[in-house]
Write a protein that holds these residues in place. Structure first.
Motif, PDB file in Angstrom:
ATOM      1  N   LYS A 238      -8.234  -4.774  -8.961  1.00  0.00           N
ATOM      2  CA  LYS A 238      -7.222  -4.794  -7.895  1.00  0.00           C
ATOM      3  C   LYS A 238      -7.859  -4.891  -6.511  1.00  0.00           C
ATOM      4  O   LYS A 238      -7.407  -5.665  -5.653  1.00  0.00           O
ATOM      5  N   VAL A 239      -8.894  -4.120  -6.294  1.00  0.00           N
ATOM      6  CA  VAL A 239      -9.543  -4.140  -4.985  1.00  0.00           C
ATOM      7  C   VAL A 239     -10.166  -5.507  -4.727  1.00  0.00           C
ATOM      8  O   VAL A 239     -10.059  -6.059  -3.625  1.00  0.00           O
ATOM      9  N   HIS A 240     -10.801  -6.085  -5.738  1.00  0.00           N
ATOM     10  CA  HIS A 240     -11.438  -7.399  -5.572  1.00  0.00           C
ATOM     11  C   HIS A 240     -10.419  -8.468  -5.202  1.00  0.00           C
ATOM     12  O   HIS A 240     -10.664  -9.290  -4.307  1.00  0.00           O
ATOM     13  N   VAL A 241      -9.261  -8.462  -5.852  1.00  0.00           N
ATOM     14  CA  VAL A 241      -8.265  -9.505  -5.639  1.00  0.00           C
ATOM     15  C   VAL A 241      -7.456  -9.263  -4.374  1.00  0.00           C
ATOM     16  O   VAL A 241      -7.180 -10.195  -3.599  1.00  0.00           O
ATOM     17  N   LEU A 242      -7.068  -8.009  -4.140  1.00  0.00           N
ATOM     18  CA  LEU A 242      -6.122  -7.734  -3.066  1.00  0.00           C
ATOM     19  C   LEU A 242      -6.774  -7.429  -1.724  1.00  0.00           C
ATOM     20  O   LEU A 242      -6.120  -7.555  -0.686  1.00  0.00           O
ATOM     21  N   ALA A 243      -8.047  -7.048  -1.718  1.00  0.00           N
ATOM     22  CA  ALA A 243      -8.704  -6.716  -0.448  1.00  0.00           C
ATOM     23  C   ALA A 243      -8.700  -7.887   0.536  1.00  0.00           C
ATOM     24  O   ALA A 243      -8.364  -7.699   1.714  1.00  0.00           O
ATOM     25  N   PRO A 244      -9.064  -9.106   0.124  1.00  0.00           N
ATOM     26  CA  PRO A 244      -9.009 -10.218   1.094  1.00  0.00           C
ATOM     27  C   PRO A 244      -7.592 -10.511   1.569  1.00  0.00           C
ATOM     28  O   PRO A 244      -7.404 -10.924   2.726  1.00  0.00           O
ATOM     29  N   LEU A 274       2.769 -11.157  -0.063  1.00  0.00           N
ATOM     30  CA  LEU A 274       2.281 -11.503  -1.401  1.00  0.00           C
ATOM     31  C   LEU A 274       3.255 -12.416  -2.145  1.00  0.00           C
ATOM     32  O   LEU A 274       2.848 -13.151  -3.051  1.00  0.00           O
ATOM     33  N   GLN A 275       4.517 -12.367  -1.791  1.00  0.00           N
ATOM     34  CA  GLN A 275       5.514 -13.186  -2.480  1.00  0.00           C
ATOM     35  C   GLN A 275       5.551 -14.631  -1.994  1.00  0.00           C
ATOM     36  O   GLN A 275       6.129 -15.492  -2.661  1.00  0.00           O
ATOM     37  N   GLU A 276       4.933 -14.903  -0.850  1.00  0.00           N
ATOM     38  CA  GLU A 276       4.943 -16.266  -0.325  1.00  0.00           C
ATOM     39  C   GLU A 276       4.079 -17.178  -1.198  1.00  0.00           C
ATOM     40  O   GLU A 276       3.002 -16.783  -1.629  1.00  0.00           O
ATOM     41  N   LYS A 277       4.550 -18.389  -1.425  1.00  0.00           N
ATOM     42  CA  LYS A 277       3.790 -19.342  -2.252  1.00  0.00           C
ATOM     43  C   LYS A 277       2.668 -20.002  -1.466  1.00  0.00           C
ATOM     44  O   LYS A 277       1.641 -20.376  -2.019  1.00  0.00           O
ATOM     45  N   PRO A 321      -1.632 -13.832 -12.782  1.00  0.00           N
ATOM     46  CA  PRO A 321      -0.871 -13.287 -11.647  1.00  0.00           C
ATOM     47  C   PRO A 321      -1.589 -12.104 -11.014  1.00  0.00           C
ATOM     48  O   PRO A 321      -2.430 -11.448 -11.628  1.00  0.00           O
ATOM     49  N   LEU A 322      -1.234 -11.833  -9.759  1.00  0.00           N
ATOM     50  CA  LEU A 322      -1.835 -10.719  -9.043  1.00  0.00           C
ATOM     51  C   LEU A 322      -1.511  -9.393  -9.729  1.00  0.00           C
ATOM     52  O   LEU A 322      -0.401  -9.210 -10.238  1.00  0.00           O
ATOM     53  N   PRO A 323      -2.468  -8.449  -9.756  1.00  0.00           N
ATOM     54  CA  PRO A 323      -2.227  -7.151 -10.393  1.00  0.00           C
ATOM     55  C   PRO A 323      -1.406  -6.236  -9.484  1.00  0.00           C
ATOM     56  O   PRO A 323      -1.936  -5.378  -8.785  1.00  0.00           O
ATOM     57  N   LEU A 324      -0.087  -6.421  -9.515  1.00  0.00           N
ATOM     58  CA  LEU A 324       0.783  -5.747  -8.554  1.00  0.00           C
ATOM     59  C   LEU A 324       1.684  -4.687  -9.175  1.00  0.00           C
ATOM     60  O   LEU A 324       2.588  -4.200  -8.505  1.00  0.00           O
ATOM     61  N   ALA A 329       5.460  -0.283  -8.035  1.00  0.00           N
ATOM     62  CA  ALA A 329       5.939   1.056  -8.393  1.00  0.00           C
ATOM     63  C   ALA A 329       5.632   2.106  -7.325  1.00  0.00           C
ATOM     64  O   ALA A 329       6.015   3.266  -7.464  1.00  0.00           O
ATOM     65  N   GLY A 330       4.923   1.702  -6.262  1.00  0.00           N
ATOM     66  CA  GLY A 330       4.614   2.650  -5.193  1.00  0.00           C
ATOM     67  C   GLY A 330       3.228   3.235  -5.261  1.00  0.00           C
ATOM     68  O   GLY A 330       2.849   4.051  -4.410  1.00  0.00           O
ATOM     69  N   GLY A 331       2.437   2.839  -6.276  1.00  0.00           N
ATOM     70  CA  GLY A 331       1.069   3.329  -6.372  1.00  0.00           C
ATOM     71  C   GLY A 331       1.010   4.840  -6.378  1.00  0.00           C
ATOM     72  O   GLY A 331       1.790   5.516  -7.060  1.00  0.00           O
ATOM     73  N   CYS A 332       0.086   5.381  -5.609  1.00  0.00           N
ATOM     74  CA  CYS A 332      -0.004   6.842  -5.465  1.00  0.00           C
ATOM     75  C   CYS A 332       0.252   7.226  -4.012  1.00  0.00           C
ATOM     76  O   CYS A 332      -0.384   8.145  -3.474  1.00  0.00           O
ATOM     77  N   ILE A 333       1.173   6.499  -3.377  1.00  0.00           N
ATOM     78  CA  ILE A 333       1.490   6.739  -1.967  1.00  0.00           C
ATOM     79  C   ILE A 333       2.080   8.126  -1.756  1.00  0.00           C
ATOM     80  O   ILE A 333       2.098   8.646  -0.634  1.00  0.00           O
TER      81      ILE A 333
END
Length: 487
Positions: A238-244, A274-277, A321-324, A329-333
């Motif tokens: 997740k960090v690798h894909v979503l950090a950039p 993230l939803q934008e194509k 697909p992105l690991p979302l 679900a809100g993660g651990c916010i």
């Protein structure tokens, strides 16, 4: 539970010490070799010649380049706000639990970072006699990771602590800084005095990079042992894909809005992003550059695929697909009190002064378009007086147009830079002109400004781009603008 010490720590410490000593031995050897020339001339030739004078000057130059750089500035960490245990007890409980499971001293300070990262560092107090561990956790990690995955990330960072990496790190940093300073001072000197230090620096970066990569793999192994390989691999993925993606969103969309004294919903905006194509060209460029950057022997971290493989997992497949799932679900916010409370503390700690609360859909109408109209009204591109049909001719003016509309003051832009600035101004002008004709502005994270009127949507940046690249002919644009005037 006692502190876990990596069996490779003594070897790392010895290697780091050898590399550090090697740099200073090299420097002193160069000084000695240069200083020997004037001494030898004086002893054996009876006088000092030009070679001796130049060599003596070179020795003094190298000594000056090797001088220690002392900093007397107040430590910035003293002014940092931390996430207190009284306000965030659940977060501190998780940090304490992971630290004890790893066998590390429990840090008392937790810092909220703005990037998709985590770190552990040591704060020196009492003239360096006391060292206190500080943990940093990136705000987006709370939104995209589960508790188990965040625990795995924390265990990785504590692995650097127990492995002795925090002790070795400052040595590596200081040696790199000393080499960089020496090269910077000497690179314009005569006789190529910077060459030996540049070559040693390349070797040092290669060797220290290899040591750093071993440290990362060792920390990954400890994370997997403590929290499970699956949780460690999911967090890494997740960090690798979503950090950039987060970095591009933050720097291209959020920070420019904050600079206008406005705050927007961070997590809702990122979800829309993230939803934008497709994203704006500069955003796509930054993301692809980061994701496709080839490995380098100087890298401090192993390649993503190697780290996953060490955990017994394969990398994501092409088109996966992105690991979302956790983000949706809100993660651990909840560790920060929920999404609203988390964003509140983010703005508290990362901004200064009062900010206006706006939704993303309000930005175009209330902030961007009023600024554009104020800037253009009464000038050469007044949106009320300049007809829509004039866009092709304005584009052909290129740098001349920029000279007509630029703000007063010194202008040192190249002709190509002027043409690009002129296109940006024309995008703004077209947006303001459409608003004058009843269109309503709409801004979405990652996208260009879009305007709509009675079901008709226009993206001014795309229109200007089509015209400048010949996708639209002048006649096609005039036909389109005539239709717009009739709406």
């Amino acid at each position: 539970m006692g502190t876990v010490t990596s069996p490779s720590t003594p070897r790392r410490a010895l290697l780091t010490l050898v590399l550090w000593a090697g740099f200073w031995i090299l420097g002193l050897a160069v000084v000695a070799a240069l200083a020997w020339v004037p001494i030898a001339e004086s002893l054996y030739s009876g006088g000092l010649g030009w070679a001796g004078i130049f060599s003596a000057a070179g020795a003094l130059t190298v000594l000056w380049a090797l001088r220690p750089r002392w900093s007397f500035q107040k430590h910035q960490q003293d002014d940092v706000e931390y996430l207190s245990p009284e306000r965030f007890p659940a977060l501190h409980a998780l940090v304490e639990d992971v630290a004890k499971r790893v066998g590390s001293r429990v840090p008392r300070k937790v810092y909220l970072a703005d990037q998709t990262t985590a770190f552990i560092t040591m704060q020196r107090r009492w003239l360096g006699l006391r060292r206190e561990a500080i943990v940093g956790v990136g705000f987006p990690l709370f939104a995209i990771l589960s508790r188990e995955e965040l625990a795995a990330v924390l265990a990785h960072e504590f692995g650097h602590h127990t492995g002795g990496d925090l002790t070795l790190g400052p040595w590596v940093y200081r040696t790199r800084s000393a080499i960089a300073s020496a090269v910077d001072t000497l690179e314009d000197s005569a006789f190529f005095l910077d060459v030996p230090f540049r070559l040693y620096g390349q070797m040092f970066l290669r060797v220290s990079g290899a040591v750093s990569r071993q440290q990362e793999l060792a920390a990954d192994a400890l994370s997997a042992k403590t929290c499970g390989a699956d949780a460690a691999a999911r967090a890494l993925h997740k960090v690798h894909v979503l950090a950039p993606l987060w970095s591009a969103y933050l720097h291209h969309d959020v920070i420019p809005i904050i600079e206008k004294s406005v705050r927007v919903p961070l997590l809702d905006g990122f979800k829309t992003f993230l939803q934008e194509k497709t994203w704006r060209a500069e955003i796509t460029h930054d993301i692809e550059e980061e994701l496709r950057r080839p490995p380098s022997p100087w890298d401090s971290h192993p390649p993503f695929e190697e780290r996953l493989s060490s955990l017994g997992h394969e990398g994501p497949r092409e088109g996966e697909p992105l690991p979302l799932q956790e983000f949706e679900a809100g993660g651990c916010i909840d560790l920060l009190g929920g999404a609203a409370a988390a964003e509140e503390v983010f703005y508290e700690q990362k901004t200064r002064g009062s900010l206006v609360h706006l939704k993303w859909e309000e930005l175009g109408e209330k902030i961007l378009l009023p600024e554009i109209s104020k800037h253009l009204t009464g000038g050469a591109l007044d949106p009320r007086r300049t007809p829509l049909t004039s866009l092709p001719e304005l584009l052909r003016e290129g740098s001349t147009l920029w000279d007509r509309v630029r703000p007063p003051g010194l202008d040192i832009l190249s002709p190509e830079a002027k043409r690009l600035r002129a296109r940006q101004v024309l995008v703004q002008w077209l947006a303001a002109a459409l608003v004058e004709r009843g269109f309503v502005a709409e801004l979405r994270p990652g996208m260009h400004l879009r305007l709509q009127h009675e079901g008709h949507f226009v993206e001014p940046a795309s229109v200007v781009d089509w015209l400048s690249k010949g996708v639209w002919t002048d006649e096609q644009y005039r036909t389109w603008s005539s239709l717009i005037e009739q709406l």
